[in-house]
Write an enzyme that holds these catalytic residues in place. Sequence first.
Site, PDB file in Angstrom:
ATOM      1  N   CYS A  69       0.818  -1.205   0.444  1.00 13.19           N
ATOM      2  CA  CYS A  69       0.173  -0.105   0.256  1.00 13.19           C
ATOM      3  C   CYS A  69       0.679   1.487  -0.052  1.00 13.19           C
ATOM      4  O   CYS A  69       1.899   1.628   0.840  1.00 13.19           O
ATOM      5  CB  CYS A  69      -0.988   0.126   1.039  1.00 13.19           C
ATOM      6  SG  CYS A  69      -1.743   1.502   2.043  1.00 13.19           S
ATOM      7  N   CYS A  72       0.338   3.895   2.593  1.00 11.73           N
ATOM      8  CA  CYS A  72       1.077   3.449   3.745  1.00 11.73           C
ATOM      9  C   CYS A  72       2.408   3.871   4.062  1.00 11.73           C
ATOM     10  O   CYS A  72       2.809   3.412   5.183  1.00 11.73           O
ATOM     11  CB  CYS A  72       0.670   1.663   4.264  1.00 11.73           C
ATOM     12  SG  CYS A  72      -1.422   1.403   3.927  1.00 11.73           S
TER      13      CYS A  72
END
Length: 146
Positions: A69, A72
């Site tokens: 991600c 993230c």
Amino acid sequence: MSYQFQVVCPHCGVTNQLPEERLEENPSCGKCKQELLPLAPIDVDGPLLQKHIQQSGLPLMVDFWAPWCGPCLAFAPTYANFAQTVGAQLRCLKLDTQAHQQAAGAFNIRSIPTLMLFRDGQEIDRVSGAMQPWQLSKWVIDHLAN
Ligand SMILES: [Zn+2]
């Protein structure tokens, strides 16, 4: 009489009792002797996260993230920096939702990154999406300062 805090060791998972004044003194775990309150996000799996939530006398923040991600990963330095500045007053944990999918399901994580705040075993709030450093500080202060 000083207030005793329960602190779950990030290394061996044992719950330590700690007087309030020792929180800022870089205490070590009574069992494994490792650093009890490292000033960095602590990686947890599902069972360890549950233990922290149930037993931690300190409020917790949890970053649900995954290695694939982008947002993230972009948020990780902000989070690490925050963990360092906030000190012992708030424990910063992180859970890899790819490695621990069951835990992500148990907390009903629908998108990542999701940040959750817990105190006294209860969820206080959650936010999905990466935050800027000032947003992160404001969010924590809004929910934990009282
Ligand atoms: Zn330990």
